[in-house]
Design a protein around this motif. Structure first.
Motif, PDB file in Angstrom:
ATOM      1  N   LYS A  48       0.836  -1.206   0.000  1.00  0.00           N
ATOM      2  CA  LYS A  48       0.000   0.000   0.000  1.00  0.00           C
ATOM      3  C   LYS A  48       0.870   1.254   0.000  1.00  0.00           C
ATOM      4  O   LYS A  48       0.590   2.216  -0.734  1.00  0.00           O
ATOM      5  CB  LYS A  48      -0.929   0.012   1.212  1.00  0.00           C
ATOM      6  N   VAL A  49       1.917   1.263   0.812  1.00  0.00           N
ATOM      7  CA  VAL A  49       2.798   2.424   0.854  1.00  0.00           C
ATOM      8  C   VAL A  49       3.419   2.660  -0.522  1.00  0.00           C
ATOM      9  O   VAL A  49       3.421   3.784  -1.041  1.00  0.00           O
ATOM     10  CB  VAL A  49       3.904   2.222   1.914  1.00  0.00           C
ATOM     11  N   ARG A  50       3.912   1.595  -1.141  1.00  0.00           N
ATOM     12  CA  ARG A  50       4.588   1.742  -2.424  1.00  0.00           C
ATOM     13  C   ARG A  50       3.637   2.211  -3.524  1.00  0.00           C
ATOM     14  O   ARG A  50       4.026   2.989  -4.403  1.00  0.00           O
ATOM     15  CB  ARG A  50       5.240   0.415  -2.825  1.00  0.00           C
ATOM     16  N   SER A  51       2.381   1.748  -3.486  1.00  0.00           N
ATOM     17  CA  SER A  51       1.447   2.073  -4.566  1.00  0.00           C
ATOM     18  C   SER A  51       0.656   3.357  -4.322  1.00  0.00           C
ATOM     19  O   SER A  51       0.247   4.010  -5.279  1.00  0.00           O
ATOM     20  CB  SER A  51       0.473   0.904  -4.779  1.00  0.00           C
ATOM     21  N   HIS A  52       0.438   3.723  -3.040  1.00  0.00           N
ATOM     22  CA  HIS A  52      -0.398   4.882  -2.732  1.00  0.00           C
ATOM     23  C   HIS A  52       0.388   6.125  -2.312  1.00  0.00           C
ATOM     24  O   HIS A  52      -0.113   7.240  -2.435  1.00  0.00           O
ATOM     25  CB  HIS A  52      -1.401   4.542  -1.622  1.00  0.00           C
ATOM     26  N   TYR A  53       1.568   5.944  -1.780  1.00  0.00           N
ATOM     27  CA  TYR A  53       2.332   7.069  -1.235  1.00  0.00           C
ATOM     28  C   TYR A  53       3.699   7.124  -1.933  1.00  0.00           C
ATOM     29  O   TYR A  53       4.714   6.678  -1.405  1.00  0.00           O
ATOM     30  CB  TYR A  53       2.499   6.923   0.283  1.00  0.00           C
ATOM     31  N   GLN A  54       3.689   7.687  -3.142  1.00  0.00           N
ATOM     32  CA  GLN A  54       4.864   7.638  -3.993  1.00  0.00           C
ATOM     33  C   GLN A  54       6.074   8.356  -3.402  1.00  0.00           C
ATOM     34  O   GLN A  54       7.219   8.036  -3.737  1.00  0.00           O
ATOM     35  CB  GLN A  54       4.534   8.243  -5.360  1.00  0.00           C
ATOM     36  N   ASP A  55       5.841   9.309  -2.523  1.00  0.00           N
ATOM     37  CA  ASP A  55       6.960  10.008  -1.902  1.00  0.00           C
ATOM     38  C   ASP A  55       7.790   9.089  -1.019  1.00  0.00           C
ATOM     39  O   ASP A  55       8.950   9.395  -0.716  1.00  0.00           O
ATOM     40  CB  ASP A  55       6.445  11.193  -1.075  1.00  0.00           C
ATOM     41  N   PHE A  56       7.200   7.981  -0.592  1.00  0.00           N
ATOM     42  CA  PHE A  56       7.899   7.034   0.273  1.00  0.00           C
ATOM     43  C   PHE A  56       7.957   5.646  -0.359  1.00  0.00           C
ATOM     44  O   PHE A  56       7.946   4.631   0.331  1.00  0.00           O
ATOM     45  CB  PHE A  56       7.210   6.963   1.634  1.00  0.00           C
ATOM     46  N   ALA A  57       8.033   5.588  -1.682  1.00  0.00           N
ATOM     47  CA  ALA A  57       7.944   4.314  -2.396  1.00  0.00           C
ATOM     48  C   ALA A  57       9.283   3.594  -2.515  1.00  0.00           C
ATOM     49  O   ALA A  57       9.365   2.581  -3.191  1.00  0.00           O
ATOM     50  CB  ALA A  57       7.349   4.533  -3.789  1.00  0.00           C
ATOM     51  N   ARG A  58      10.325   4.115  -1.883  1.00  0.00           N
ATOM     52  CA  ARG A  58      11.603   3.407  -1.843  1.00  0.00           C
ATOM     53  C   ARG A  58      11.714   2.637  -0.538  1.00  0.00           C
ATOM     54  O   ARG A  58      11.106   3.026   0.464  1.00  0.00           O
ATOM     55  CB  ARG A  58      12.765   4.396  -1.961  1.00  0.00           C
ATOM     56  N   PRO A  59      12.489   1.551  -0.524  1.00  0.00           N
ATOM     57  CA  PRO A  59      12.590   0.756   0.711  1.00  0.00           C
ATOM     58  C   PRO A  59      13.021   1.594   1.913  1.00  0.00           C
ATOM     59  O   PRO A  59      13.997   2.341   1.850  1.00  0.00           O
ATOM     60  CB  PRO A  59      13.658  -0.289   0.363  1.00  0.00           C
ATOM     61  N   PHE A  60      12.244   1.505   2.981  1.00  0.00           N
ATOM     62  CA  PHE A  60      12.533   2.120   4.274  1.00  0.00           C
ATOM     63  C   PHE A  60      12.575   3.648   4.230  1.00  0.00           C
ATOM     64  O   PHE A  60      13.054   4.276   5.177  1.00  0.00           O
ATOM     65  CB  PHE A  60      13.840   1.568   4.864  1.00  0.00           C
ATOM     66  N   ALA A  61      12.058   4.256   3.162  1.00  0.00           N
ATOM     67  CA  ALA A  61      12.072   5.715   3.096  1.00  0.00           C
ATOM     68  C   ALA A  61      11.218   6.330   4.193  1.00  0.00           C
ATOM     69  O   ALA A  61      11.613   7.324   4.821  1.00  0.00           O
ATOM     70  CB  ALA A  61      11.590   6.185   1.718  1.00  0.00           C
ATOM     71  N   ALA A  62      10.039   5.757   4.450  1.00  0.00           N
ATOM     72  CA  ALA A  62       9.164   6.303   5.488  1.00  0.00           C
ATOM     73  C   ALA A  62       9.786   6.145   6.865  1.00  0.00           C
ATOM     74  O   ALA A  62       9.726   7.053   7.708  1.00  0.00           O
ATOM     75  CB  ALA A  62       7.799   5.623   5.431  1.00  0.00           C
ATOM     76  N   GLU A  63      10.401   4.991   7.118  1.00  0.00           N
ATOM     77  CA  GLU A  63      11.041   4.762   8.413  1.00  0.00           C
ATOM     78  C   GLU A  63      12.204   5.732   8.627  1.00  0.00           C
ATOM     79  O   GLU A  63      12.381   6.282   9.717  1.00  0.00           O
ATOM     80  CB  GLU A  63      11.543   3.318   8.499  1.00  0.00           C
ATOM     81  N   MET A  64      12.995   5.947   7.575  1.00  0.00           N
ATOM     82  CA  MET A  64      14.107   6.891   7.690  1.00  0.00           C
ATOM     83  C   MET A  64      13.595   8.321   7.898  1.00  0.00           C
ATOM     84  O   MET A  64      14.194   9.107   8.637  1.00  0.00           O
ATOM     85  CB  MET A  64      14.980   6.835   6.431  1.00  0.00           C
ATOM     86  N   PHE A  65      12.477   8.651   7.264  1.00  0.00           N
ATOM     87  CA  PHE A  65      11.923   9.992   7.423  1.00  0.00           C
ATOM     88  C   PHE A  65      11.486  10.230   8.865  1.00  0.00           C
ATOM     89  O   PHE A  65      11.690  11.328   9.415  1.00  0.00           O
ATOM     90  CB  PHE A  65      10.736  10.188   6.479  1.00  0.00           C
TER      91      PHE A  65
END
Length: 569
Positions: free
Chosen positions: A196-213
């Motif tokens: 869902k993150v990869r398909s719906h939230y393109q700003d965080f579609a790289r591995p662990f981008a949301a966690e790093m943010f």
């Protein structure tokens, strides 16, 4: 735009770039020796934020004089609107615990899709501070918590309240105000899963981008909170922290065995991560021009890495010796560069002959730093479809040949030797977290995790050879009917045969296996630095040290925070 297919062609075609072999790259000790680089996830995230000029604004800032309360930041990125919600609570000294069994923390936080109204904020307030004991919905895609650094936080607040700056030498020993003890995502506790993150939230579609943010936002808040408390305490004498000192603060991290199985359970993804790093190095070796400017920058980076290593503090003897060895390697590298240099291959070959694995991999990171134009576009290709497919029509003679070729390392391992199968990886009943035990422990054996890939391949090969003797012309489907319990490892063998890397070439069941190598490998891909092992099973480290501040967004950005150094006092 360069496509993934074009990249893979450049790796395997007639004019293939000089990739290092899997037997070298996927050695466990080498994986445990790699360092942060331009392609580490923190670096690529910060580049994206700075390039796209994300707007990150506090829309609620409700903290009392002691810094307790909540804050909400809104993040306007090119592809969506998000909210970062953080709760700050009093934590008594006796309740302070960095282990996963803790139930209370100084800070808890969540990254949420969209805006947060009063009703949803209250829902988060009821659950986020509970962490594993709470539940959230799929609007949330990262959950985390953090504790203050006992050595730094109060000291920094006191200094700022007196109108003074914190002493750099003291800060260099522990380069953060908070450390996080867990960052959860990918569907845990009711959150949005990775698909869902990869398909719906393109700003965080790289591995662990949301966690790093989330870790980046925690680092920002730690500085804001320290200044807020100091300002409230003595408004007449308070002085804000100098920006260069702020940038030197990162966020601490405590990492244990929880992330170790990831490298084994996601071989296609790990293959992609390693492929991109190795392709970056291959591009540098084949295409990197060695000019006077590059040589000057190379020497500057070697000196920086040496100073960064000297500024890394640890009480662990093993890590201390690693750091000393790295310093010797960097010194030898500086001496070697006094000779004329015309070919990166020769320098790499020299390092392989004269440097430790730590020094060799430090040189790799330095070389990537020299050529952004050859390296940075590869950050777009760190995702992978993780399907391990079974090929039922593969002839058994072909399957046997694949094992003998790709898994020679497993067939060369003597699993009958003393201690070769003594370690048992299992999941604890209390926290469902990975643990390390002995195979003689019956309770641990019942919850054993399938991390012994090498041993599984060896067993599969032995069964396969016996079967082929009786049925030399059968295919994989008929073998699976006869040996259904081997379906999982056969699927992995066939799927990984399409990859260059991916499988860690080590016996993870050995009595003397060092889990720290697994932790170090994954953390290096994240981009952490200053490893400080607390045992053979967990490590403290620093994230985002030297990175730009939120107030730097929109200003000029040189992306020059590789191996950051302590600022001048």
């Amino acid at each position: 735009m360069i496509t993934l297919a074009a990249i893979q062609t450049s790796m395997r075609g007639d004019n293939a770039l000089p990739l290092r072999p899997a037997a070298q790259v996927m050695n466990l000790e080498r994986l445990g020796s790699i360092h942060q680089s331009r392609l580490s996830f923190m670096r690529s995230l910060v580049r994206r934020i700075m390039r796209e000029r994300w707007q990150i604004t506090p829309v609620r800032f409700e903290l009392d004089a002691e810094g307790y309360g909540h804050v909400v930041y809104e993040i306007k990125a090119p592809q969506g609107l998000y909210s970062f919600v953080l709760f700050s609570s009093y934590l008594s000294p006796e309740a302070r615990n960095d282990r996963v069994i803790a139930t209370q923390w100084d800070l808890t936080m969540a990254l949420v899709a969209g805006q947060v109204d009063d009703i949803y904020l209250e829902k988060l307030r009821q659950n986020v501070p509970k962490q594993e004991a709470g539940r959230v919905d799929a609007r949330v895609f990262v959950l985390s918590r953090a504790n203050r650094s006992a050595r730094n936080f109060d000291y920094v607040v006191d200094q700022l309240a007196k109108g003074e700056q914190p002493d750099i030498q003291q800060i260099a020993k522990v380069g953060y105000l908070y450390r996080t003890t867990a960052v959860y995502g990918s569907g845990k506790l009711g959150m949005a899963d990775w698909e869902k993150v990869r398909s719906h939230y393109q700003d965080f579609a790289r591995p662990f981008a949301a966690e790093m943010f989330v870790c980046l936002m925690l680092r920002n808040f730690s500085l804001v909170q320290a200044e807020h408390i100091a300002r409230q305490r003595t408004p007449d004498t308070f002085q804000p922290m100098r920006p260069e000192i702020k940038r030197y603060f990162g966020i601490g991290n405590s990492t244990g065995l929880g992330m170790a199985p990831y490298l084994v359970n996601h071989p296609l993804l790990i293959n992609r991560w390693v492929e991109m790093r190795e392709l970056a190095l291959a591009r540098v070796r084949a295409l990197g021009d060695i000019s006077p400017r590059i040589l000057l920058q190379l020497n500057e980076l070697i000196a920086r890495c040496a100073q960064h290593t000297r500024e890394t503090h640890t009480e662990d003897q093993w890590q201390t010796e690693n750091n000393r060895r790295t310093l010797r390697d960097l010194d030898a590298l500086s001496t070697q560069l006094q000779e004329p240099l015309h070919d990166w291959d020769r320098l790499i070959e020299w390092s392989e002959a004269h440097c430790s694995l730590q020094g060799q991999e430090m040189l790799t990171s330095i070389l990537l730093e020299l050529y952004p134009a050859l390296v940075d576009d590869l950050e777009d290709y760190f995702c992978a479809e993780e399907f391990l497919d079974l090929d039922p029509l593969m002839p058994l003679q072909t399957l046997k040949s694949v094992i003998e070729t790709r898994y020679a390392w497993a067939l060369d391992t003597d699993f009958s030797a003393e201690g070769a199968r003594d370690t048992c990886w299992y999941r604890s009943e209390e926290k469902m977290e990975p643990r390390l035990g002995s195979i003689i422990d019956a309770q641990a054996r019942k919850k054993q995790m399938a991390l012994g890939v090498g041993y599984a391949v060896r067993r599969c090969y032995d069964h396969l050879c016996a079967y082929i003797e009786q049925n030399p012309d059968h295919n994989t489907a008929r073998f699976m009917v006869a040996r259904p319990k081997l379906r999982g490892i056969v699927r992995r063998i066939q799927s990984m045969n399409r990859c260059i890397y991916g499988d860690i070439q080590a016996n993870l069941l050995d009595r003397n296996v060092l889990p720290m190598h697994l932790l170090r490998c994954k953390l290096a891909f994240f981009g952490v630095s200053k490893f400080d092992p607390r045992s053979r099973l967990w490590v403290r480290n620093t994230m985002f040290q030297g990175a730009p501040l939120l107030e730097d967004i929109g200003n000029r950005f040189g992306d020059d925070w590789f191996m950051p150094l302590a600022p001048q006092q």
